[in-house]
Structure formats: structure tokens, C-alpha cells
Design an enzyme around this catalytic site. Structure first.
Site, PDB file in Angstrom:
ATOM      1  N   SER A  32       0.819  -1.224   0.000  1.00  0.00           N
ATOM      2  CA  SER A  32       0.000   0.000   0.000  1.00  0.00           C
ATOM      3  C   SER A  32       0.849   1.269   0.000  1.00  0.00           C
ATOM      4  CB  SER A  32      -0.881   0.044   1.253  1.00  0.00           C
ATOM      5  OG  SER A  32      -1.726  -1.064   1.287  1.00  0.00           O
ATOM      6  N   HIS A  63      -3.789   0.098  -4.829  1.00  0.00           N
ATOM      7  CA  HIS A  63      -3.251  -1.137  -5.410  1.00  0.00           C
ATOM      8  C   HIS A  63      -3.648  -1.186  -6.881  1.00  0.00           C
ATOM      9  CE1 HIS A  63      -1.837  -3.220  -1.766  1.00  0.00           C
ATOM     10  NE2 HIS A  63      -2.769  -2.517  -1.175  1.00  0.00           N
ATOM     11  N   HIS A  85      -5.767  -9.278  -2.028  1.00  0.00           N
ATOM     12  CA  HIS A  85      -5.775  -9.757  -0.647  1.00  0.00           C
ATOM     13  C   HIS A  85      -6.907 -10.756  -0.468  1.00  0.00           C
ATOM     14  CE1 HIS A  85      -4.147  -5.660  -0.734  1.00  0.00           C
ATOM     15  NE2 HIS A  85      -3.420  -5.997   0.314  1.00  0.00           N
ATOM     16  N   TYR A  87      -9.020 -10.661   1.823  1.00  0.00           N
ATOM     17  CA  TYR A  87     -10.235  -9.955   2.254  1.00  0.00           C
ATOM     18  C   TYR A  87     -11.049  -9.397   1.084  1.00  0.00           C
ATOM     19  CZ  TYR A  87      -7.535  -5.584   1.855  1.00  0.00           C
ATOM     20  OH  TYR A  87      -6.777  -4.548   1.404  1.00  0.00           O
ATOM     21  N   GLU A  88     -10.457  -9.371  -0.103  1.00  0.00           N
ATOM     22  CA  GLU A  88     -11.224  -8.942  -1.277  1.00  0.00           C
ATOM     23  C   GLU A  88     -12.136 -10.061  -1.780  1.00  0.00           C
ATOM     24  OE1 GLU A  88      -8.754  -6.546  -4.219  1.00  0.00           O
ATOM     25  OE2 GLU A  88      -7.241  -7.136  -2.772  1.00  0.00           O
ATOM     26  N   ALA A 115       2.340  -2.832   4.026  1.00  0.00           N
ATOM     27  CA  ALA A 115       2.128  -1.886   5.120  1.00  0.00           C
ATOM     28  C   ALA A 115       1.753  -2.704   6.349  1.00  0.00           C
ATOM     29  CB  ALA A 115       1.010  -0.925   4.762  1.00  0.00           C
ATOM     30  N   MET A 213      -2.351  -7.494   6.632  1.00  0.00           N
ATOM     31  CA  MET A 213      -3.382  -8.349   6.020  1.00  0.00           C
ATOM     32  C   MET A 213      -2.904  -9.020   4.733  1.00  0.00           C
ATOM     33  SD  MET A 213      -6.495  -5.624   6.414  1.00  0.00           S
ATOM     34  CE  MET A 213      -6.683  -4.659   7.925  1.00  0.00           C
ATOM     35  N   SER A 214      -1.591  -9.128   4.574  1.00  0.00           N
ATOM     36  CA  SER A 214      -1.113  -9.659   3.282  1.00  0.00           C
ATOM     37  C   SER A 214       0.143 -10.493   3.472  1.00  0.00           C
ATOM     38  CB  SER A 214      -0.821  -8.484   2.342  1.00  0.00           C
ATOM     39  OG  SER A 214       0.273  -7.732   2.822  1.00  0.00           O
ATOM     40  N   ASN A 237       1.500   2.899  10.934  1.00  0.00           N
ATOM     41  CA  ASN A 237       0.688   3.415  12.065  1.00  0.00           C
ATOM     42  C   ASN A 237       0.980   2.568  13.291  1.00  0.00           C
ATOM     43  OD1 ASN A 237      -0.962   1.425  10.198  1.00  0.00           O
ATOM     44  ND2 ASN A 237      -1.723   1.152  12.296  1.00  0.00           N
ATOM     45  N   HIS A 249      -7.422   4.136   6.381  1.00  0.00           N
ATOM     46  CA  HIS A 249      -6.680   3.683   5.201  1.00  0.00           C
ATOM     47  C   HIS A 249      -5.883   4.847   4.607  1.00  0.00           C
ATOM     48  CE1 HIS A 249      -5.634   1.179   1.835  1.00  0.00           C
ATOM     49  NE2 HIS A 249      -6.309   1.885   0.961  1.00  0.00           N
TER      50      HIS A 249
END
Ligand code: HPA
Length: 283
Positions: A32, A63, A85, A87-88, A115, A213-214, A237, A249
Site C-alpha cells: 500500500s 493497489h 488480498h 479480504y477482497e 504496510a 493483512m497480506s 501506524n 486507510h
């Protein structure tokens, strides 16, 4: 739905080989906000994922979904600007399809960037974390399903998933450049919501220094193929509950963009050496 398999990956690899003037041995996935890094690629050839047979298409802002190939300080490199990802809604085997296709096209070293939210005290925004290990908490695995022996072993060893030499090279390069960089354990969660403070407290107890998440599905796929892996997280963060500001995001993207310059400088040092089998252990 049937997920893409060996023949589909062969087709994608053949397409790429036909488009590339030289075959890259190194591929970098840009996380990201890090896509600006492609500007460092000379004699760039770019193909949108939608033109590559069976490539998955990212649906998330930040992305893009373009595969670039070119020379980085004279070294042939492929750069994946955009990843998909879990989650998509993609199946794990779809999410890691680019890794398999690139491996069939001749890539031997994979550099994954992402990230991440910082959990350890030293995991502050703007710092890099070189993954030394991970916790797969995504509840999914790209190797699930009928075993395809052409990808490698069914039961893949993960004790040395992250190449020790590449890690050392990266830490040394960051130190020489005066960049904040440390090694640590990455916890991969499914997302797409950010974690709760209770989840972050639990992850800290489990030994995680950063969360994202990746990356982990791709690392597993690359290791099954016997490829060498370096993974580098930009801490964008402090993780949930560790700072007062709520997570967004936009924050992740803007810190990622600021880190792109540092990543570029790191790659200048790492890439010319990443293809070497023997990186000296001292010096
Ligand atoms: N949690 C999960 N994934 C992330 C984070 C986070 O705090 N920051 C960037 N990716």
C-alpha cells in the site's frame, strides 16, 4: 469455482516471457502506497494485470494492478504494483497466482513489501520491519486443496522461510543509510477491518511485532517453489489501542507514500546484490 492451476500459470508465464526483453530473476511486490517506487525502473515495460492471462485484479485503492519490468541499477527486475488480498474475496490460490506465474517465468528471488501496524515499541510509523518470521492467523492457506506436485512439496518447511542472507543485507543497508529498520515477527490477519485493542494485546502476547493483512500467502507459495524470500513491512501506524487517533486507510497510504523514497534508496543497495547466492556474512 475452479481456481487457476499449473496450466494457467504456464500460460501467464509464457505471455510475460514474450513481452520481456530480458527475464528478471528478482520480483518485488509493492504494498500500500509504495507504488511510486516503480519510477526508479529504467527501460520500463508495463502490462496491466487485466492483459495477463488469469492474473487477479486488485479492487483496493492504492493497489493499481500493473506489472512492470525493467532495469534497476542495471539489474533486471519485475515489479508488481498492486496485489490482491484474501479480504477482497479472492481464494488463496488466486491471490498467490502472480507468484507462481513469475516463478515459472524465471524469478528466483521474491521481495514482498507491505504496510503494517506497529505493535512492538520500536515499530513506529516510518520504520521498516524486515520479517524474520510470521504468524499465519488468516485462517487460510494457499496450499489447501489437491496437491499439485509441480509446485513442490505438500508439507512445506517454514522454519527458514525468510532468507537469512537477504535479511542481513537489508539490515546492513538500512543502517548505512541511517534508516530505522529492525527485524521482527509479522502477524497476518484476514481483515479487512483493523484490529480491536484486545486483539492487538493478544497478538503482542503471541510474539507479534507488527500486524498486516497480506504477504504470508505469497511467502508460503514462494517457499513451496523453493524460491528465496525477503519481506519488508513499512510501519504505517501504531496498531489499534496503541495511539489515540483512530486508524484510517488514508493514513496507511500517506505514510506508505512517504516511505517509498526510503524504500527506493534501500533497493538501490539490495537489488544489485540480491541475486547473488553468496552475500558475505560480515563487512
Ligand atoms: N492492521 C492491519 N493491517 C494494517 C495495519 C494495521 O494496523 N496498518 C497497515 N496495514
Amino acid at each position: 469455482m475452479r481456481t487457476p492451476g499449473y496450466l494457467e500459470a504456464k500460460k501467464a508465464a509464457a505471455y510475460l516471457c514474450a513481452h520481456w526483453p530480458v527475464r528478471p530473476r528478482i520480483a518485488i511486490t509493492l504494498g500500500s502506497g509504495l507504488e511510486g517506487v516503480v519510477r526508479g525502473l529504467r527501460q520500463r515495460r508495463s502490462v496491466p494485470y487485466r492483459l495477463i492471462p488469469h492474473f487477479p485484479r486488485p479492487t483496493v485503492e492504492g493497489h493499481g494492478g500493473v506489472l512492470h519490468a525493467g532495469l534497476w541499477r542495471g539489474v533486471p527486475v519485475a515489479m508488481l504494483a498492486g496485489r490482491v488480498h484474501l479480504y477482497e474475496g479472492y481464494a488463496p490460490a488466486e491471490a498467490i497466482f502472480p507468484v507462481r506465474a513469475l516463478a515459472l517465468a524465471g524469478v528466483e528471488v521474491f521481495v514482498f513489501t507491505c504496510a503494517a501496524g506497529g505493535i512492538a515499541p520500536r515499530a513506529q510509523p516510518g520504520a521498516f520491519m524486515v520479517l524474520s518470521d510470521h504468524l499465519n492467523l488468516q485462517g487460510a492457506n494457499p496450499l489447501v486443496g489437491l496437491h499439485e506436485a509441480r509446485w513442490g512439496e505438500r508439507f512445506v518447511a517454514m522454519s527458514d522461510a525468510y532468507d537469512a542472507r537477504l535479511r542481513r543485507l537489508t539490515l546492513r543497508a538500512a543502517r548505512a543509510l541511517g534508516q530505522r529498520c529492525f527485524e521482527g515477527v509479522y502477524a497476518a490477519v484476514l481483515g479487512p477491518n483493523y484490529e480491536t485493542p484486545a486483539e492487538i494485546r493478544a497478538l503482542r502476547r503471541l510474539g507479534a511485532e507488527a500486524v498486516g493483512m497480506s504477504t504470508v500467502p505469497e511467502v508460503i507459495a514462494a517457499r513451496q517453489l523453493g524460491r528465496r524470500v525477503l519481506a519488508l513491512a513499512t510501519i504505517t501506524n501504531r496498531a489499534a489501542g496503541l495511539s489515540r487517533a483512530p486508524l484510517t486507510h488514508e493514513e496507511v497510504l500517506s505514510v506508505g507514500k512517504a516511505a517509498a523514497w526510503n524504500l527506493k534508496r534501500l533497493l538501490d543497495v539490495i537489488l544489485p546484490k540480491a541475486g547473488d547466492k553468496d552475500i558475505p556474512s560480515s563487512g
